[in-house]
Design a protein around this motif. Structure first.
Motif: not given
Length: 189
Positions: A76-77, A107, A109
């Protein structure tokens, strides 16, 4: 008969893995996970091996709790759309055999922001920090992988209590693996 290699980011998540199963602790994040899994697979006889990536995940939707075996995982990142516009395939999504209809977003994050969570919820059900990297490394080396994730939090400010929540998830993950062993479908690697 399959042989299993259990992969976990942290010792806390792996605290209740049955002793009969070999375990690799990768460390947190996609880079450490991909590196540790690749190294382990290169040093192991991969014949009949299945990697089981266990760990906690944050729920991106309120109806998600319990244990999941994601059938898709996304990175996702990464700036996937920008890379596609430049003519590159970022391989930001992988399908996983034997999984359910859950989509896991991975990800680097640690998601605690409700805005980020809501944006991710448009694409995925759960979020973690290593699943995609483990799946990518296994795919690159031709080794089947199953992601086994237990929801520990709601990917919001409450996720900061993860150290207090992880053992409950680790117990569920250990029970799942124990049932796998009791089914007689485990060999040592």
């Amino acid at each position: 008969m399959s042989r299993y290699l259990v992969v976990s980011a942290t010792r806390a998540e792996a605290a209740h893995i049955p002793p009969a199963l070999p375990v690799i602790i990768t460390g947190i994040g996609k880079t450490t996970a991909a590196t540790a899994v690749t190294k382990a697979l290169m040093e192991t006889d991969r014949t009949g091996l299945v990697v089981l990536n266990i760990g906690t995940a944050g729920a991106l939707r309120p109806d998600r709790e319990g244990l999941f075996l994601p059938g898709r995982v996304i990175n996702h990142d990464i700036s996937a759309e920008s890379l596609r516009a430049l003519g590159y395939d970022p391989r930001d999504e992988l399908a996983l055999e034997g999984g359910d209809d859950t989509v896991l977003a991975s990800g680097d994050t640690f998601v605690t922001d409700p805005v980020v969570r809501d944006q991710l919820a448009a694409r995925a059900d759960l979020v973690d920090m290593e699943g995609y990297a483990v799946a990518f490394a296994c795919d690159a080396l031709g080794v089947p992988v199953r992601l086994i994730k237990h929801v520990s939090d709601s990917a919001d400010a409450g996720a900061m209590a993860w150290p207090d929540l992880v053992d409950a998830s680790a117990q569920v993950l250990g029970d799942f693996l124990r049932e796998l062993i009791d089914g007689g479908d485990v060999g040592s690697s």
